[in-house]
Design an enzyme around this catalytic site. Structure first.
Site, mmCIF file in Angstrom:
data_model
loop_
_atom_site.group_PDB
_atom_site.id
_atom_site.type_symbol
_atom_site.label_atom_id
_atom_site.label_comp_id
_atom_site.label_asym_id
_atom_site.label_seq_id
_atom_site.Cartn_x
_atom_site.Cartn_y
_atom_site.Cartn_z
ATOM 1 N N TYR A 86 0.845 -1.194 0.000
ATOM 2 C CA TYR A 86 0.000 0.000 0.000
ATOM 3 C C TYR A 86 0.881 1.245 0.000
ATOM 4 O O TYR A 86 1.775 1.372 0.842
ATOM 5 C CB TYR A 86 -0.911 0.004 1.229
ATOM 6 C CG TYR A 86 -1.712 1.276 1.401
ATOM 7 C CD1 TYR A 86 -2.728 1.599 0.509
ATOM 8 C CD2 TYR A 86 -1.448 2.155 2.445
ATOM 9 C CE1 TYR A 86 -3.448 2.769 0.645
ATOM 10 C CE2 TYR A 86 -2.185 3.326 2.602
ATOM 11 C CZ TYR A 86 -3.181 3.631 1.704
ATOM 12 O OH TYR A 86 -3.902 4.788 1.848
ATOM 13 N N ASP A 113 0.149 15.498 6.166
ATOM 14 C CA ASP A 113 -0.903 15.003 5.267
ATOM 15 C C ASP A 113 -2.083 15.971 5.292
ATOM 16 O O ASP A 113 -3.150 15.673 5.816
ATOM 17 C CB ASP A 113 -1.321 13.603 5.704
ATOM 18 C CG ASP A 113 -2.270 12.944 4.710
ATOM 19 O OD1 ASP A 113 -2.436 13.485 3.600
ATOM 20 O OD2 ASP A 113 -2.852 11.900 5.051
ATOM 21 N N ASP A 169 -2.944 5.443 -2.409
ATOM 22 C CA ASP A 169 -3.770 6.555 -1.967
ATOM 23 C C ASP A 169 -3.806 7.617 -3.061
ATOM 24 O O ASP A 169 -2.765 8.026 -3.573
ATOM 25 C CB ASP A 169 -3.163 7.125 -0.683
ATOM 26 C CG ASP A 169 -4.019 8.177 -0.005
ATOM 27 O OD1 ASP A 169 -4.986 8.660 -0.621
ATOM 28 O OD2 ASP A 169 -3.717 8.516 1.151
ATOM 29 N N ASP A 198 -5.931 10.405 -2.504
ATOM 30 C CA ASP A 198 -6.568 11.531 -1.827
ATOM 31 C C ASP A 198 -7.996 11.753 -2.334
ATOM 32 O O ASP A 198 -8.779 10.820 -2.400
ATOM 33 C CB ASP A 198 -5.711 12.787 -1.963
ATOM 34 C CG ASP A 198 -4.414 12.699 -1.161
ATOM 35 O OD1 ASP A 198 -4.317 11.805 -0.297
ATOM 36 O OD2 ASP A 198 -3.504 13.511 -1.398
ATOM 37 N N HIS A 240 -7.537 4.562 -4.223
ATOM 38 C CA HIS A 240 -8.773 4.985 -3.551
ATOM 39 C C HIS A 240 -8.880 6.504 -3.579
ATOM 40 O O HIS A 240 -7.895 7.226 -3.491
ATOM 41 C CB HIS A 240 -8.885 4.433 -2.120
ATOM 42 C CG HIS A 240 -7.838 4.885 -1.146
ATOM 43 N ND1 HIS A 240 -7.821 6.136 -0.588
ATOM 44 C CD2 HIS A 240 -6.796 4.217 -0.589
ATOM 45 C CE1 HIS A 240 -6.806 6.228 0.270
ATOM 46 N NE2 HIS A 240 -6.166 5.088 0.281
ATOM 47 N N GLU A 263 -11.492 9.734 -2.025
ATOM 48 C CA GLU A 263 -12.321 9.982 -0.843
ATOM 49 C C GLU A 263 -13.250 11.167 -1.055
ATOM 50 O O GLU A 263 -13.111 11.925 -2.027
ATOM 51 C CB GLU A 263 -11.412 10.230 0.366
ATOM 52 C CG GLU A 263 -10.597 11.498 0.235
ATOM 53 C CD GLU A 263 -9.288 11.463 1.019
ATOM 54 O OE1 GLU A 263 -8.878 12.549 1.491
ATOM 55 O OE2 GLU A 263 -8.679 10.400 1.154
ATOM 56 N N CYS A 314 -5.415 13.751 6.849
ATOM 57 C CA CYS A 314 -5.350 12.347 7.237
ATOM 58 C C CYS A 314 -6.692 11.932 7.830
ATOM 59 O O CYS A 314 -7.306 12.686 8.601
ATOM 60 C CB CYS A 314 -4.235 12.143 8.267
ATOM 61 S SG CYS A 314 -4.305 10.551 9.119
ATOM 62 N N ARG A 326 -13.515 5.584 -0.935
ATOM 63 C CA ARG A 326 -13.348 5.842 0.495
ATOM 64 C C ARG A 326 -14.305 6.952 0.925
ATOM 65 O O ARG A 326 -14.457 7.965 0.234
ATOM 66 C CB ARG A 326 -11.903 6.252 0.776
ATOM 67 C CG ARG A 326 -11.672 6.850 2.150
ATOM 68 C CD ARG A 326 -10.199 7.094 2.397
ATOM 69 N NE ARG A 326 -9.994 8.197 3.329
ATOM 70 C CZ ARG A 326 -8.802 8.586 3.782
ATOM 71 N NH1 ARG A 326 -7.704 7.957 3.378
ATOM 72 N NH2 ARG A 326 -8.691 9.598 4.617
ATOM 73 N N GLU A 358 -13.750 4.925 6.283
ATOM 74 C CA GLU A 358 -12.613 5.339 7.098
ATOM 75 C C GLU A 358 -13.008 5.566 8.551
ATOM 76 O O GLU A 358 -14.038 6.162 8.854
ATOM 77 C CB GLU A 358 -12.006 6.621 6.508
ATOM 78 C CG GLU A 358 -10.868 7.232 7.318
ATOM 79 C CD GLU A 358 -9.623 6.383 7.377
ATOM 80 O OE1 GLU A 358 -9.700 5.243 7.901
ATOM 81 O OE2 GLU A 358 -8.561 6.853 6.931
ATOM 82 N N ASN A 411 -8.795 0.085 7.364
ATOM 83 C CA ASN A 411 -7.553 0.830 7.570
ATOM 84 C C ASN A 411 -7.163 0.749 9.044
ATOM 85 O O ASN A 411 -7.863 1.284 9.903
ATOM 86 C CB ASN A 411 -7.765 2.290 7.158
ATOM 87 C CG ASN A 411 -6.487 3.101 7.229
ATOM 88 O OD1 ASN A 411 -5.394 2.561 7.291
ATOM 89 N ND2 ASN A 411 -6.625 4.419 7.202
#
Length: 285
Positions: free
Chosen positions: A41, A55, A82, A84, A109, A111, A119, A154, A184, A206
């Site tokens: 990942y 982040d 990731d 974002d 992913h 989000e 984060c 996500r 998440e 996660n």
């Protein structure tokens, strides 16, 4: 590129839980591969940290895709990365999916946070409306050039809108073309167990060390119904801790301390492919 995505699809269709520790560079990715995990990942938080940023949405799509390309090129494992928020609206998402797929990534992913994102285990996150998020999922699903490339949707809405809304968004994203749902930061074991029961598709969990989600054994997550577990900070936080320790030892001892793991000079080179490059030199001389 398609081989990695095909392998991830194979893993998802098997009975095996896909455990993917987090890498932020090629060294950590190769360490994961050597340890025998089935997937890797690429952590967005770790990627940002490696560039000197928190982040907070400060890293650009091209910087993230470039790091993904380096990692994917260094290992044979399928890479989940990731992405974002997709870095903007559905047009930006389209470019992001194309860039990540071209980089050799097996899955990404996106989000539903507003910009600037944070984060997922920090407080005070902002969430975009569902009718802005779902077009981004549709765009992501349509943008891939091969059907094997995995789109993970996500949602960070649990923190501000509650678990019921997070599950609603996860199901809406699956209906819009996502392959895997990623709710998440469920905050209790009961919430963690509720997600795979209520979501109509494969789910990703996660596990962030000392984050908002309770710690859980991998086999327990599997019994709950999760198909993927990611451990984004396992190596990043280890590097922080070990770095602090050995540098303090150097100051205290007044000499080079004994290092954990005893990775010597030749072993260090071997871990980044020296044997392969030596063989190439011998072949052509």
């Amino acid at each position: 590129m398609s081989h990695a995505a095909q392998e991830l699809r194979r893993l998802l269709s098997s009975d095996e839980l896909v455990i993917a520790p987090g890498a932020y560079d090629c060294i950590t990715a190769r360490t994961i591969e050597m340890a025998g995990f089935p997937a890797c990942y690429m952590t967005g938080s770790g990627t940002a940290a490696s560039l000197g940023y928190p982040d907070y949405g400060l890293v650009t799509m091209s910087e993230m895709a470039a790091n993904a390309a380096r990692i994917a090129g260094a290992i044979k494992l399928p890479l989940i990365a990731d992405a974002d928020t997709g870095f903007g609206n559905e047009l930006n998402v389209t470019r992001t999916v194309r860039a990540y797929e071209a980089a050799g990534v097996a899955a990404l992913h996106i989000e539903d946070q507003d910009f600037p994102k944070k984060c997922g285990h920090l407080n005070n996150k902002s969430i975009i409306p569902l009718d802005e998020y779902i077009p981004k999922v549709r765009a992501a699903a349509a943008a891939r050039r091969t059907a094997d490339f995995v789109i993970i949707a996500r949602t960070d809405s649990r923190a501000s809108l509650g678990l019921e809304e997070a599950i609603r968004r996860a199901n809406a994203a699956l209906e819009a073309g996502a392959d895997v749902a990623f709710v998440e930061a469920p905050q209790t074991l009961e919430e963690m167990a509720a997600v795979p029961r209520a979501v109509n598709g494969p789910c990703l969990l996660n596990i962030v060390y000392r984050g908002k989600t309770p710690d859980i054994a991998f086999d327990e997550a599997e019994r709950m119904g999760y198909r993927i577990v990611i451990l984004p900070s396992i190596l990043l936080k280890t590097v922080y801790g070990i770095g602090d320790q050995v540098l303090a030892d150097a100051k205290r001892l007044g000499r080079h301390p004994t290092l954990p793991g005893e990775v010597g000079l030749e072993e260090g080179f071997r871990r980044v492919g020296a044997d392969e490059w030596d063989a190439l030199r011998d072949r052509y001389r």
